[in-house]
Design an enzyme around this catalytic site. Structure first.
Site, mmCIF file in Angstrom:
data_model
loop_
_atom_site.group_PDB
_atom_site.id
_atom_site.type_symbol
_atom_site.label_atom_id
_atom_site.label_comp_id
_atom_site.label_asym_id
_atom_site.label_seq_id
_atom_site.Cartn_x
_atom_site.Cartn_y
_atom_site.Cartn_z
ATOM 1 N N LYS A 26 0.844 -1.189 0.000
ATOM 2 C CA LYS A 26 0.000 0.000 0.000
ATOM 3 C C LYS A 26 0.874 1.232 0.000
ATOM 4 O O LYS A 26 1.975 1.160 0.548
ATOM 5 C CB LYS A 26 -0.970 0.029 1.174
ATOM 6 C CG LYS A 26 -0.452 -0.334 2.560
ATOM 7 C CD LYS A 26 0.682 0.368 3.196
ATOM 8 C CE LYS A 26 0.649 1.836 3.460
ATOM 9 N NZ LYS A 26 1.897 2.331 4.145
ATOM 10 N N TYR A 36 -4.588 4.164 6.054
ATOM 11 C CA TYR A 36 -5.152 3.207 7.024
ATOM 12 C C TYR A 36 -6.509 3.689 7.533
ATOM 13 O O TYR A 36 -7.408 2.885 7.780
ATOM 14 C CB TYR A 36 -4.202 3.006 8.209
ATOM 15 C CG TYR A 36 -3.012 2.130 7.872
ATOM 16 C CD1 TYR A 36 -3.117 0.745 7.886
ATOM 17 C CD2 TYR A 36 -1.788 2.681 7.528
ATOM 18 C CE1 TYR A 36 -2.036 -0.061 7.575
ATOM 19 C CE2 TYR A 36 -0.702 1.887 7.210
ATOM 20 C CZ TYR A 36 -0.831 0.515 7.235
ATOM 21 O OH TYR A 36 0.237 -0.280 6.917
HETATM 22 P P1 NAD Z 1 12.396 1.417 2.572
HETATM 23 O O1 NAD Z 1 12.956 2.724 2.170
HETATM 24 O O2 NAD Z 1 12.852 0.825 3.864
HETATM 25 O O3 NAD Z 1 12.649 0.337 1.444
HETATM 26 C C1 NAD Z 1 12.426 0.613 0.091
HETATM 27 C C2 NAD Z 1 13.286 -0.305 -0.756
HETATM 28 O O4 NAD Z 1 13.110 0.026 -2.124
HETATM 29 C C3 NAD Z 1 14.792 -0.170 -0.450
HETATM 30 O O5 NAD Z 1 15.368 -1.446 -0.389
HETATM 31 C C4 NAD Z 1 15.327 0.606 -1.641
HETATM 32 O O6 NAD Z 1 16.673 0.280 -1.933
HETATM 33 C C5 NAD Z 1 14.390 0.139 -2.745
HETATM 34 N N1 NAD Z 1 14.325 1.048 -3.876
HETATM 35 C C6 NAD Z 1 14.276 0.663 -5.150
HETATM 36 N N2 NAD Z 1 14.271 1.713 -5.977
HETATM 37 C C7 NAD Z 1 14.311 2.805 -5.206
HETATM 38 C C8 NAD Z 1 14.330 4.201 -5.475
HETATM 39 N N3 NAD Z 1 14.297 4.681 -6.731
HETATM 40 N N4 NAD Z 1 14.364 5.054 -4.437
HETATM 41 C C9 NAD Z 1 14.365 4.596 -3.171
HETATM 42 N N5 NAD Z 1 14.366 3.278 -2.842
HETATM 43 C C10 NAD Z 1 14.332 2.390 -3.857
HETATM 44 O O7 NAD Z 1 10.812 1.598 2.566
HETATM 45 P P2 NAD Z 1 9.748 0.629 3.248
HETATM 46 O O8 NAD Z 1 9.386 1.173 4.572
HETATM 47 O O9 NAD Z 1 10.213 -0.765 3.168
HETATM 48 O O10 NAD Z 1 8.480 0.862 2.298
HETATM 49 C C11 NAD Z 1 8.355 0.215 1.041
HETATM 50 C C12 NAD Z 1 6.868 0.060 0.702
HETATM 51 O O11 NAD Z 1 6.232 -0.719 1.693
HETATM 52 C C13 NAD Z 1 6.088 1.366 0.631
HETATM 53 O O12 NAD Z 1 5.140 1.308 -0.392
HETATM 54 C C14 NAD Z 1 5.383 1.431 1.969
HETATM 55 O O13 NAD Z 1 4.176 2.165 1.942
HETATM 56 C C15 NAD Z 1 5.123 -0.031 2.235
HETATM 57 N N6 NAD Z 1 5.030 -0.338 3.672
HETATM 58 C C16 NAD Z 1 3.966 -1.047 4.100
HETATM 59 C C17 NAD Z 1 3.837 -1.360 5.434
HETATM 60 C C18 NAD Z 1 2.679 -2.180 5.919
HETATM 61 O O14 NAD Z 1 2.515 -2.322 7.124
HETATM 62 N N7 NAD Z 1 1.887 -2.752 5.043
HETATM 63 C C19 NAD Z 1 4.797 -0.924 6.340
HETATM 64 C C20 NAD Z 1 5.894 -0.214 5.869
HETATM 65 C C21 NAD Z 1 6.003 0.087 4.514
#
Ligand code: NAD
Length: 372
Positions: free
Chosen positions: A138, A223
């Site tokens: 999401k 949410y």
């Molecule tokens: P994060 O920054 O920790 O991880 C993102 C990943 O994407 C990294 O490994 C990064 O290297 C990679 N990536 C690939 N291309 C990229 C770019 N151009 N710029 C930046 N990063 C890039 O983020 P996250 O917290 O893991 O969030 C990722 C997704 O998961 C988002 O869509 C977020 O909304 C979702 N999320 C959902 C929940 C949930 O509870 N469902 C919780 C946290 C995050």
């Protein structure tokens, strides 16, 4: 598809008299008391090995029906670490340039896209074109137009598209939905959703309009949008919204800091919600009907979720959300199971239509009509 042996490994540990601690380090004890599972297993590749991807991978170790078998990442060192940690063969490792080749890999059934929001659209469409099922975090996309294109692409490719709505499988949430459907709250009149946190590092992608698609609304306000729908049990027909910004340096144009919004439902029920990146202690749902109420606090965190209704405390046991989600999603993809609350692309699209309307209402000051 293959079958999981982890349960047997755990069973052996327990038979040997060793303490029943999770092999993945998670405190989720429920996984140890399940029956052995020999049915079909969804073989998943995770795209985006960041903080949430890591959490999902850990949780999937306790899943019976889903198994992590592949990775897609732009960072070779991360791929190496994950390969050794999760025993992933080199032939199941891809980067963002070459992952279309996954179409020739018969050992991967689905790709779970866990990258910044602004990348979901193109990545999911590439996954669909490669003939693999897509699970997407999401928000599914950054607006309804993109969301619609993703739904269409997956339909055309005859693959499933699911959105990582882990709360749709959360037991206390499901108990409130059961009670509402049984009429135990009477006619639903009001929902309040408060979701937000204080965001740190001003340089992170969550504060970059291009990558995030917006601000708090896209990340955490969603949410309350989604929760309003599954708690009230109807689709909203109008939206009003008001935006406030206390720090325009940190929250640049198009990156919302705080939005209050209201949703009106066909029955006359209303929802009043807050989405913010500037306040802590905000993770509360409250549902009020003419004969009773339910509240969850925390309502959407990783848990344990806590809550009560007019009948008393909710005591359903906590299970790691992502473990349950992956088991349930495997059932949906492999066995066409129907969840109580949908998690498909159409569901993700409805939230995006509402978010589009919230932004429009906040920008114009108008009441925006919705037809979902
Ligand atoms: P994060 O920054 O920790 O991880 C993102 C990943 O994407 C990294 O490994 C990064 O290297 C990679 N990536 C690939 N291309 C990229 C770019 N151009 N710029 C930046 N990063 C890039 O983020 P996250 O917290 O893991 O969030 C990722 C997704 O998961 C988002 O869509 C977020 O909304 C979702 N999320 C959902 C929940 C949930 O509870 N469902 C919780 C946290 C995050």
């Amino acid at each position: 598809m293959d079958s999981r042996r982890d349960f047997l490994q755990k069973l052996t540990l327990s038979a040997m008299g060793l303490p029943l601690i999770s092999l993945s380090g998670s405190p989720d004890m429920a996984a140890f008391y399940r029956e052995p599972y020999e049915g079909p297993v969804l073989r998943v590749a995770i795209m985006g090995l960041g903080s949430y991807g890591t959490r999902v991978a850990e949780a999937m170790q306790d899943s019976q029906k889903a198994k992590l078998v592949g990775v897609i990442s732009g960072t070779p060192s991360k791929i190496k670490d994950w390969q050794s940690k999760y025993n992933i063969p080199a032939k199941n490792c891809y980067n963002y340039e070459n992952f279309d080749q996954i179409k020739d890999n018969p050992d991967i059934d689905a790709v779970y896209v866990i990258t910044p929001n602004g990348l979901h659209h193109d990545q999911v469409i590439r996954v669909a074109k490669a003939g693999k099922h897509a699970i997407c975090e999401k928000p599914m996309a950054v607006n309804a137009k993109e969301g619609q294109e993703m739904v269409d692409a997956c339909k055309k490719a005859n693959v499933k598209l699911l959105v990582g709505y882990r709360m749709h499988f959360e037991p206390k949430t499901l108990e409130i939905i059961r009670m509402r459907e049984a009429g135990e709250f009477g006619k639903i009149m009001f929902f309040q959703g408060l979701t937000g946190f204080k965001i740190g590092d001003p340089n992170q992608w969550r504060l970059n309009k291009e990558l995030a698609g917006g601000g708090a609304m896209m990340d955490i306000g969603i949410y309350s949008v989604n929760g309003a729908r599954y708690m009230v049990g109807e689709e909203p027909v109008w939206v009003t919204a008001q935006e406030t910004k206390t720090d325009p340096d940190k929250f640049k144009a198009g990156v919302d800091e705080t939005i209050q919004f209201q949703l009106g439902f066909p029955s006359g029920a209303v929802a009043s919600c807050l989405s913010t990146y500037s306040m802590g202690n905000l993770d509360r749902f409250f549902l009020n009907g003419q004969q009773g109420y339910a509240e969850l606090h925390p309502a959407t965190g990783y848990g344990p979720i806590k809550g009560r209704t007019h009948k008393g405390e909710l005591n359903q046991p906590h299970q790691t959300h992502q473990t349950v989600q992956m088991d349930e999603m495997a059932g949906i993809i492999l066995e066409s199971k129907k969840p109580v609350v949908p998690v498909d692309g159409e569901e993700g699209l409805k939230d995006l239509k509402i978010i589009d309307a919230i932004y429009l209402a906040a920008n114009t000051g108008e009441k925006v009509s919705l037809k979902l």
